[in-house]
Motif scaffolding. Structure first.
Motif: not given
Length: 281
Positions: A5, A8, A33, A63, A68-69, A75
């Motif tokens: 994460y 990312r 995101l 993620v 995608n979240a 999120n």
């Protein structure tokens, strides 16, 4: 667990649990995101079997792999998990939009409070963070009553009773605000996600929404309507599939594992939905 994460978000290594780190992570998450309900919409048209789960660990893995979240539960769920693992004191709270999607008290937003980060401007050390509003605030807000200005937008926090708070969005925002009260369990989040993501009555099953808050405004694709508030404001229609797909990609939406035929069908249905909406304006 959270290294993928963090990568990312463009970070190598684990930052310390400081206020400066909190602000930086808040910005990086918002930049990377977007708020989106793509998996819900694909499931609603039969292109996939089920929407993405709201389990924070599953969201973290998705993620980290480039996917995608999701919307607020995803999120804020993954953000709270990452913050807690970095050593922040995180409290997950029940939220309900002021334009409620159910009876009074219905959970439809996951709100986050951070404690123990005192600064000169906020000696109490309690902060509101939220990467799940789509076009909400950019910087963490001190959990005190008052008005807060950020890059041309004005927000307000007000206390309700002993433990409740209301967040009032800027008038240019996509919603009025939200009411926040006591703590919430993951089981409650999952039950609300099932309600919100199941057609035909689920509120998030009717219209694609992809939003991202940046340093100077917020940009949204809602159905085939593309608009921006704040600096560089505009509004246009995306009736061409390639323009629509490009706009979604620029907002940070990942098409990992998504068939193009499914996207084309979704665009076709969203264009029809948009035309129906125009007739009722």
């Amino acid at each position: 667990m959270i290294e993928g994460y963090l990568r990312r978000l463009g970070l190598e290594g684990r930052p310390e649990a400081t206020y400066e780190t909190l602000v930086d992570l808040h910005h990086r998450h918002l930049d990377t995101l977007p708020y989106e309900n793509l998996s819900i919409m694909l499931a609603a048209i039969g292109a996939t079997r089920a929407p993405d789960a709201v389990d924070p660990v599953e969201t973290l893995e998705r993620v980290a792999a480039g996917g995608n979240a999701g919307y607020c539960f995803h999120n804020n769920g993954v953000f709270s998990l990452a913050l807690a693992e970095l050593g922040f004191d995180v409290v997950r709270r029940t939220g309900q939009m002021l334009e409620a999607t159910g009876p009074s008290g219905t959970l439809d937003h996951l709100a986050l409070e951070i404690r123990g980060l005192a600064t000169a401007a906020n000696p109490g050390g309690r902060w509101v963070v939220d990467v799940g509003y789509g076009d909400g605030f950019r910087d963490p807000l001190p959990l005190v009553e008052g008005h807060f200005r950020q890059s041309g937008f004005v927000y307000r926090l007000a206390r309700v009773g002993e433990s409740g708070w209301t967040f009032h969005h800027d008038p240019h925002g996509s919603f009025n605000g939200s009411f926040v009260r006591g703590s919430v369990t993951q089981e409650e989040v999952e039950a609300s996600h099932l309600r919100l993501s199941t057609p035909p009555d689920g509120d998030f099953t009717r219209k694609l929404v992809v939003q991202r808050r940046d340093a100077s405004g917020a940009e949204t694709v809602r159905s085939i309507r593309h608009l921006r508030t704040g600096e560089g404001a505009f509004e246009r229609e995306l009736r061409d599939f390639e323009q629509w797909r490009t706009a979604l990609g620029r907002l940070g939406l990942s098409f990992r594992g998504v068939e193009e035929d499914a996207l084309r069908e979704l665009h076709k249905r969203q264009a029809a939905e948009y035309d129906d909406w125009l007739l009722t304006r």
